[in-house]
Design a protein around this motif. Structure first.
Motif: not given
Ligand code: SAH
Length: 227
Positions: A86-87, A113, A136
């Motif tokens: 999961y990213m 996500g 970020y």
């Molecule tokens: N509310 C979450 C962020 C969701 S961003 C939090 O605060 O952690 C929406 C999606 O973008 C995440 O589910 C993820 O799959 C991806 N994403 C955003 N930033 C990322 C990063 N730096 N690395 C990997 N995936 C990221």
């Protein structure tokens, strides 16, 4: 041959990127297989919805577990997977050593996500590893999945034309890459370092190594300290 299955709510985001350059060539040569799956195809909802309101309230939608579980279960019935990734911005930070280790896998799934993220039960029960591409927050996991996929595919044997090329990239030996030049040897009176034109392999090698060391100290003192 590495196979990567990417699960996405917006698969179109990945189309053009997959069909260009190194990734396209790797797939044509049969060195890699990258499949993008539209999670909506696995929704049981008649509107093909993937998200719903968060329990407990608050702004932002949450991706539901069912379409994700159905898609992963279907893929796992076809072949076995080394990892279901999961990213996520709070995951393990992607760096070259992690990419190197993961490049030895045969089959992996990458879940992208969206919105506020995925129902926590997905992460708890279906995911084996969470990876972040940096501190970020982006609006979706597609670009992070593309970053990870690119990092893994270019390490597959035969993907880069010059097989030693990936080994001389930055970070592979704890050093950043030395400067590179191409023709013309002189442009606007800006010239290429003499040693590179000398044809003297040992001197060139030593010069490049020295440049790498110097640059690592100047630009990435964190790496130079062996961290
Ligand atoms: N509310 C979450 C962020 C969701 S961003 C939090 O605060 O952690 C929406 C999606 O973008 C995440 O589910 C993820 O799959 C991806 N994403 C955003 N930033 C990322 C990063 N730096 N690395 C990997 N995936 C990221």
């Amino acid at each position: 041959m590495m196979r990567i299955d990417i699960l996405s709510a917006v698969p179109r985001l990945l189309d053009s990127w997959l069909n260009e350059s190194i990734l396209e060539r790797a797939q044509k040569k049969g060195l890699a297989e990258i499949r993008v799956h539209d999670l909506r195809d696995h929704s049981t909802d008649k509107h093909r919805r993937l998200d719903d309101y968060a329990f407990g309230g608050g702004a932002g939608m949450v991706m539901m577990i069912e379409p994700i579980d159905r898609c992963i279960t279907w893929l796992k019935s076809e072949r076995s997977y080394d990892e279901v990734i999961y990213m996520s911005p709070d995951g393990e930070l992607l760096d070259q050593p992690l990419a190197n280790r993961m490049s030895a896998h045969r089959n992996i799934i990458i879940l992208c996500g969206h919105y506020k993220g995925v129902d926590e039960r997905v992460r708890e029960h279906l995911i084996t590893r969470e990876i972040s591409i940096g501190n970020y927050v982006l609006s979706g996991g597609e670009i992070p999945a593309a970053v990870l996929t690119d990092a893994l595919i270019r390490l597959q044997p035969g993907v880069l034309n010059d097989e030693t090329s990936a080994l001389s990239d930055s970070f592979q030996d704890g050093l950043v890459a030395p400067p590179v030049y191409t023709r013309p040897a002189e442009y606007n009176r800006w010239s290429v370092p003499e040693v590179l034109l000398s044809g003297h392999e040992a001197r060139i090698h030593a010069w490049r190594h020295e440049q790498s060391l110097e640059r690592t100290r100047a630009r990435r003192p964190d790496m130079a300290e062996g961290e």
